[in-house]
Design an enzyme around this catalytic site. Sequence first.
Site, PDB file in Angstrom:
ATOM      1  N   CYS A   1       0.830  -1.215   0.000  1.00 33.90           N
ATOM      2  CA  CYS A   1       0.000   0.000   0.000  1.00 33.90           C
ATOM      3  C   CYS A   1       0.864   1.265   0.000  1.00 33.90           C
ATOM      4  CB  CYS A   1      -0.907  -0.041   1.227  1.00 33.90           C
ATOM      5  SG  CYS A   1      -1.767   1.488   1.585  1.00 33.90           S
TER       6      CYS A   1
ATOM      7  N   CYS B   1      -0.007   3.878   2.680  1.00 28.12           N
ATOM      8  CA  CYS B   1       0.449   3.410   4.002  1.00 28.12           C
ATOM      9  C   CYS B   1       1.892   3.834   4.237  1.00 28.12           C
ATOM     10  CB  CYS B   1       0.334   1.891   4.103  1.00 28.12           C
ATOM     11  SG  CYS B   1      -1.348   1.257   3.991  1.00 28.12           S
TER      12      CYS B   1
END
Length: 183
Positions: A108, A111
């Site tokens: 991600c 993230c």
Amino acid sequence: MATVLETITVPRASALHSPSLAPVACSSFSGALRSSVRFSEFSGLKIQPTRSSVSISSRSQIIPRGGRIVCDAQNTAVEVGAVNDKTWKSLVVESDVPVLVEFWAPWCGPCRMIHPVIDELAKEYAGKLIFYKLNTDESPSTATEFGIRSIPTVMIFKNGEKKDAVIGAVPKSTLTTCIEKIL
């Protein structure tokens, strides 16, 4: 424990156009010249030579065999502990101190953008709030229990109960506001 975070691609010396990234001659263990690439914009990276011993006739000789790129600052990047399905109850639910949990996954991109913000907040709120990261790929049960459908998701727990949640890579000020409401 060392973990490979991502792969680094180094261009061929002939493809480099910038003089600051041009190959640099360095002497290896055997005295021969080798070329390596100077990482001027990545000051925490260095090339760590690897050597292996080879038996030739009745004597051993150490021969340099390339190297690997390592990050000098890798231990300083780890500020927040991990929590998983097995440790969730003891670390989050039974905690006497409020807990902030970042639900994330290694693939991600957003993230990775919010990790440094979480690390900063962990330093600022040390002693007042405990910070953990939960990898949703490795702990799907907990992520499903809390209805995590988008990552990163940051949740704050107090006395084992979810008090607030923020979805997405948000600015530090947004997370600070949520933390201050709980404290």
